[in-house]
Design an enzyme around this catalytic site. Structure first.
Site, short mmCIF file in Angstrom:
data_model
loop_
_atom_site.label_atom_id
_atom_site.label_comp_id
_atom_site.label_asym_id
_atom_site.label_seq_id
_atom_site.Cartn_x
_atom_site.Cartn_y
_atom_site.Cartn_z
N CYS A 53 21.55 60.85 90.44
CA CYS A 53 21.89 60.28 91.74
C CYS A 53 22.94 59.17 91.61
O CYS A 53 23.04 58.50 90.58
CB CYS A 53 20.66 59.67 92.39
SG CYS A 53 19.35 60.83 92.78
N GLU A 55 22.99 56.21 92.94
CA GLU A 55 22.45 54.85 92.75
C GLU A 55 22.25 54.54 91.27
O GLU A 55 22.56 53.45 90.80
CB GLU A 55 21.10 54.70 93.47
CG GLU A 55 21.17 54.86 94.98
CD GLU A 55 20.91 56.30 95.43
OE1 GLU A 55 21.41 57.24 94.78
OE2 GLU A 55 20.20 56.46 96.43
N CYS A 88 15.10 56.73 92.03
CA CYS A 88 16.06 55.61 92.04
C CYS A 88 15.38 54.31 92.44
O CYS A 88 15.69 53.25 91.89
CB CYS A 88 17.22 55.92 92.99
SG CYS A 88 18.33 57.17 92.33
#
Ligand code: THU
Length: 125
Positions: A53, A55, A88
């Site tokens: 991801c 993030e 995350c």
């Protein structure tokens, strides 16, 4: 740095997302205590579980540059509003339990919250 400015950096980064499978680009921008900003995008792989991801890419990018004090993360995708996934949240919380989170939309609107609000009672050793 204000939320809109950080969101803009996340939007700019999002253009570089590598998401041929989901076609769901995500961009993130992480503001460090010293005022620097590190960005990240989602990077997908044909082996789905190897994708990462935006993030976490932003966070790992900052850590790779020797940064350890984080203030605020902006994340943007086409959803209104872009909410960090559970994985995350756990990773961000471990590195920055007081982190502010700005959840943006591609229209430029946003909601702001904190990582502890998104992940109450976070796991730690
Ligand atoms: N994605 C992120 O980059 N951040 C999140 O918090 C949730 C999902 C990515 C993973 C995948 O590449 C795509 O969005 C669709 O799930």
């Amino acid at each position: 740095m204000d939320n809109k400015t950080l969101l803009k950096q996340a939007m700019e980064a999002r253009k570089h997302a590598h998401c041929p499978y989901s076609r769901f680009p995500v961009g993130a921008a992480l503001l460090c205590a010293d005022g620097t900003v590190y960005t990240g995008v989602n990077v997908e792989n044909a082996v789905n579980s190897l994708s990462i991801c935006a993030e976490r890419v932003a966070l790992f990018n900052a850590i790779s540059a020797g940064k350890h004090d984080f203030v605020k993360l902006a994340v943007v995708c086409k959803a209104a509003y872009c909410r960090p996934c559970g994985a995350c949240r756990q990773v961000l919380h471990e590195h920055a339990p007081d982190l502010k989170i700005v959840m943006g939309s591609s229209q430029g609107t946003y909601k702001s919250t904190t990582i502890s609000n998104l992940l109450p009672e976070a796991f730690s050793l």
